[in-house]
Design an enzyme around this catalytic site. Structure first.
Site, PDB file in Angstrom:
ATOM      1  CG  HIS A 115      -3.470   3.106   2.207  1.00 18.53           C
ATOM      2  ND1 HIS A 115      -3.933   2.673   0.986  1.00 18.53           N
ATOM      3  CD2 HIS A 115      -3.435   2.010   3.016  1.00 18.53           C
ATOM      4  CE1 HIS A 115      -4.170   1.373   1.055  1.00 18.53           C
ATOM      5  NE2 HIS A 115      -3.882   0.950   2.268  1.00 18.53           N
ATOM      6  CB  CYS A 141      -0.931  -0.005   1.202  1.00 23.03           C
ATOM      7  SG  CYS A 141      -1.877  -1.512   1.309  1.00 23.03           S
ATOM      8  CG  ASN A 196      -6.450  -1.454   1.220  1.00 22.03           C
ATOM      9  OD1 ASN A 196      -5.747  -1.006   0.327  1.00 22.03           O
ATOM     10  ND2 ASN A 196      -5.955  -1.939   2.342  1.00 22.03           N
TER      11      ASN A 196
END
Ligand code: COA
Length: 309
Positions: A236, A96, A266
């Site tokens: 994020h 990520c 996500n």
């Protein structure tokens, strides 16, 4: 794929997913659409927006943990499809934090004079590594891609500061155990979920809030910029409660965080550039604004970047 779709395949509810994560929908790429196909579209749009021909790009960096192939890199696939004759292309596996890591590497290459123009992309087809029988993980992830062009400039704008850290001792908190050289997938492999994402969500949650906050404070301190000066934080998008925790600790109102987790979930390395692009196209970013990006992911690895737009 909506929360209602998940209610049909696992023991969950829209209420649980919404209150625990903030996610309502995520995008799932159709069969046959590769990570490079999504990345290609994002790169094309970034180049168009920057009015930059592909031959001007010196370096193409793709953050991904879902490459088209184990070998070669997805960046090299894109290099051929979009024709970047003068670029070096490579992937980074920073989960990520892939886009912020790419941004940091591109900034260093530009500042050192190794490159004049860089294309940084975050692209993931997480649906290929998601275990749709594991309710603790499958509701979280989605597919997507985003990209940005960076170029050398003497103006007082651009990437002001970046910060990256990792701690490999917690790597088993978010990992795919099988499929690499440690545990190859042989003909007798049982396909018991070890070839998909396994996660210790609650421990990651605490470290994510703590380290994302610290990373933000670090880049702000290093740049001599106050949290009050930040026009927009682009975090994020892993869990709305993680973002709320960071916002509270930084004492930056949630209204100054760009949020699109409800629609994408996500998307790992694609998450920050997707949000940045939406914020930009929606008029949430003005020239001269300080933008703070921050991410955290499997490795564990995390980082932040301060940009003056
Ligand atoms: N639907 C319904 N119940 C669920 C569920 C789901 N989709 N997923 C888990 N549960 C259940 C668990 O089984 C557990 O039940 P139990 O108490 O009977 O054992 C209960 O909900 C609580 O589980 P827990 O894991 O403690 O929940 P949580 O509040 O920590 O939320 C996450 C789980 C995954 C949403 C949260 O930990 C998280 O987002 N962590 C960070 C993960 C992350 O961001 N990873 C990527 C980093 S980039």
């Amino acid at each position: 794929m909506t929360n209602a779709d998940f209610e049909k395949i696992i023991d969950t509810s829209d209420e649980w997913i919404t209150t625990r994560t903030g996610i309502k929908e995520r995008r799932i790429a159709r069969n046959g659409l590769q990570t490079s196909d999504m990345a290609l579209e994002a790169c094309r749009r970034a180049l168009d927006m920057a009015v930059c021909p592909p031959e001007d790009i010196d370096v193409l960096i793709v953050g991904t943990v879902t490459p088209d192939y184990p070998l070669p890199s997805t960046a090299c696939v894109i290099q051929e499809k979009l024709a970047f004759p003068n670029a070096v292309a490579f992937d980074i596996a920073a989960a990520c934090a892939g886009f912020i890591s790419g941004l940091s590497i591109a900034r260093s290459m530009i500042e050192s004079g190794t490159a004049r123009k860089a294309l940084v992309c975050g692209a993931e087809k997480l649906s290929t590594i998601t275990d749709y029988s594991d309710r603790g993980t499958c509701v979280l992830f989605g597919d997507g891609a985003g990209a940005a062009v960076l170029e050398a400039s003497d103006d007082e704008v651009g990437v002001v500061e970046t910060y990256l850290r990792s701690d490999g001792s917690m790597r088993e908190w978010l990992w795919i155990e099988a499929g690499g050289s440690n545990q190859p997938i042989t003909p007798d492999f049982p396909f018991d979920g070890r070839d998909k994402i396994l996660m210790n969500g609650s421990d990651i949650f605490k470290v994510a809030v703590r380290e994302m906050t610290k990373a933000c404070v670090k880049v702000l301190d290093d740049a001599g910029v106050s949290a009050d000066d930040i026009a927009l934080v682009v975090p994020h998008q892993a869990n709305i409660r993680i973002i709320e925790g960071v916002a509270k600790r930084l004492q930056i109102g949630l209204d100054r965080f760009y949020l699109n987790i409800d629609r994408y979930g996500n998307t790992s390395a694609a998450s920050v550039p997707l949000a940045l692009d939406e914020a930009n196209r929606n008029g949430r970013i003005r020239s001269g604004d300080y933008i703070l990006m921050v991410a955290f992911g499997g490795g564990l690895i995390w980082g932040a970047a301060l940009v003056k737009w």
